[in-house]
Enzyme design. Structure first.
Site, PDB file in Angstrom:
ATOM      1  N   ASP A  60       3.120  41.142  12.291  1.00 19.61           N
ATOM      2  CA  ASP A  60       3.400  40.210  13.388  1.00 19.61           C
ATOM      3  C   ASP A  60       3.342  38.779  12.846  1.00 19.61           C
ATOM      4  O   ASP A  60       2.456  38.428  12.056  1.00 19.61           O
ATOM      5  CB  ASP A  60       2.379  40.401  14.520  1.00 19.61           C
ATOM      6  CG  ASP A  60       2.830  39.742  15.815  1.00 19.61           C
ATOM      7  OD1 ASP A  60       3.139  40.470  16.770  1.00 19.61           O
ATOM      8  OD2 ASP A  60       2.883  38.489  15.854  1.00 19.61           O
ATOM      9  N   ILE A  61       4.285  37.952  13.278  1.00 16.38           N
ATOM     10  CA  ILE A  61       4.369  36.570  12.785  1.00 16.38           C
ATOM     11  C   ILE A  61       3.214  35.716  13.321  1.00 16.38           C
ATOM     12  O   ILE A  61       2.894  34.675  12.750  1.00 16.38           O
ATOM     13  CB  ILE A  61       5.749  35.970  13.187  1.00 16.38           C
ATOM     14  CG1 ILE A  61       6.165  34.861  12.256  1.00 16.38           C
ATOM     15  CG2 ILE A  61       5.769  35.527  14.641  1.00 16.38           C
ATOM     16  CD1 ILE A  61       7.624  34.452  12.414  1.00 16.38           C
ATOM     17  N   ASN A  80       3.259  46.301  25.432  1.00 16.97           N
ATOM     18  CA  ASN A  80       3.401  45.429  26.595  1.00 16.97           C
ATOM     19  C   ASN A  80       4.752  45.736  27.243  1.00 16.97           C
ATOM     20  O   ASN A  80       5.761  45.861  26.538  1.00 16.97           O
ATOM     21  CB  ASN A  80       3.341  43.961  26.174  1.00 16.97           C
ATOM     22  CG  ASN A  80       1.980  43.586  25.619  1.00 16.97           C
ATOM     23  OD1 ASN A  80       0.960  44.100  26.078  1.00 16.97           O
ATOM     24  ND2 ASN A  80       1.958  42.710  24.627  1.00 16.97           N
ATOM     25  N   GLY A 120       3.194  41.056  29.697  1.00 21.57           N
ATOM     26  CA  GLY A 120       3.053  40.277  28.482  1.00 21.57           C
ATOM     27  C   GLY A 120       4.143  40.517  27.458  1.00 21.57           C
ATOM     28  O   GLY A 120       4.051  40.051  26.319  1.00 21.57           O
ATOM     29  N   GLN A 121       5.210  41.221  27.852  1.00 24.75           N
ATOM     30  CA  GLN A 121       6.291  41.487  26.898  1.00 24.75           C
ATOM     31  C   GLN A 121       7.157  40.248  26.733  1.00 24.75           C
ATOM     32  O   GLN A 121       7.569  39.632  27.730  1.00 24.75           O
ATOM     33  CB  GLN A 121       7.146  42.673  27.376  1.00 24.75           C
ATOM     34  CG  GLN A 121       8.175  43.124  26.351  1.00 24.75           C
ATOM     35  CD  GLN A 121       8.928  44.381  26.790  1.00 24.75           C
ATOM     36  OE1 GLN A 121       8.782  44.862  27.910  1.00 24.75           O
ATOM     37  NE2 GLN A 121       9.740  44.911  25.890  1.00 24.75           N
ATOM     38  N   HIS A 180       8.251  47.903  21.118  1.00 22.76           N
ATOM     39  CA  HIS A 180       7.464  47.764  19.885  1.00 22.76           C
ATOM     40  C   HIS A 180       6.013  48.107  20.178  1.00 22.76           C
ATOM     41  O   HIS A 180       5.455  47.708  21.204  1.00 22.76           O
ATOM     42  CB  HIS A 180       7.575  46.352  19.296  1.00 22.76           C
ATOM     43  CG  HIS A 180       7.317  45.252  20.279  1.00 22.76           C
ATOM     44  ND1 HIS A 180       8.264  44.833  21.197  1.00 22.76           N
ATOM     45  CD2 HIS A 180       6.215  44.496  20.506  1.00 22.76           C
ATOM     46  CE1 HIS A 180       7.750  43.869  21.937  1.00 22.76           C
ATOM     47  NE2 HIS A 180       6.502  43.645  21.543  1.00 22.76           N
ATOM     48  N   LEU A 181       5.431  48.814  19.246  1.00 23.88           N
ATOM     49  CA  LEU A 181       4.022  49.200  19.320  1.00 23.88           C
ATOM     50  C   LEU A 181       3.218  48.219  18.482  1.00 23.88           C
ATOM     51  O   LEU A 181       3.487  48.060  17.289  1.00 23.88           O
ATOM     52  CB  LEU A 181       3.867  50.627  18.782  1.00 23.88           C
ATOM     53  CG  LEU A 181       2.452  51.212  18.774  1.00 23.88           C
ATOM     54  CD1 LEU A 181       1.867  51.291  20.174  1.00 23.88           C
ATOM     55  CD2 LEU A 181       2.481  52.602  18.134  1.00 23.88           C
ATOM     56  N   HIS A 182       2.240  47.552  19.116  1.00 19.03           N
ATOM     57  CA  HIS A 182       1.326  46.687  18.362  1.00 19.03           C
ATOM     58  C   HIS A 182       0.213  47.560  17.786  1.00 19.03           C
ATOM     59  O   HIS A 182      -0.445  48.303  18.534  1.00 19.03           O
ATOM     60  CB  HIS A 182       0.655  45.662  19.290  1.00 19.03           C
ATOM     61  CG  HIS A 182       1.567  44.644  19.908  1.00 19.03           C
ATOM     62  ND1 HIS A 182       1.664  43.346  19.434  1.00 19.03           N
ATOM     63  CD2 HIS A 182       2.394  44.709  20.972  1.00 19.03           C
ATOM     64  CE1 HIS A 182       2.515  42.661  20.206  1.00 19.03           C
ATOM     65  NE2 HIS A 182       2.964  43.470  21.140  1.00 19.03           N
TER      66      HIS A 182
END
Ligand code: AMP
Ligand code: ZN
Length: 111
Positions: free
Chosen positions: A29-30, A84, A90-91, A97-99
């Site tokens: 993640d950036i 999310n 919160g998306q 995508h899976l965090h």
């Protein structure tokens, strides 16, 4: 279609890739929220996890399998996986995508 994560899959936008399997790509993640914060995404476009689960349930399994594999490789003693969904969820990127978050103690409940 103008999708950031499709552009990363296509190689048009760079990402800090950490792993790949047949239908899934993982990159850092950036804006990491923990020492380990990896995004694991289907290579094909689905707006959110609900749509992915209907269209390609095997891919959903592949996301979690890679998440667990990465957690083991990184020696995490625990981790959190999050999807999310929707603006109120919160998306911010509308490609499922899976965090994978870990490397510190997690708080509960999340904000
Ligand atoms: P979400 O808010 O659940 O949609 O998550 C989107 C995530 O994508 C956020 O954690 C962002 O930090 C992350 N993100 C946005 N742009 C990039 C990028 N170019 N490379 C890697 N991660 C990104
Ligand atoms: Zn996409």
């Amino acid at each position: 279609m103008n999708c950031l994560f499709c552009a990363i899959v296509a190689g048009d936008i760079p990402a800090d890739k950490v792993a790949e399997s047949q239908n899934v790509l993982a990159f850092n993640d950036i804006n990491p929220q923990a020492p380990v914060h990896i995004l694991i995404i289907p290579k094909s476009h689905h707006e959110n996890v609900g749509e992915l689960s209907v269209a390609d349930p095997n891919c959903l399994t592949e996301l979690f399998t890679l998440a667990n594999q990465l957690a083991l490789e990184k020696g995490l003693t625990g981790y959190r996986t999050v999807f999310n969904t929707g603006v109120d969820g919160g998306q911010t990127v509308f490609h499922a995508h899976l965090h994978l978050i870990g490397g510190r103690a997690m708080h509960w409940p999340p904000g």
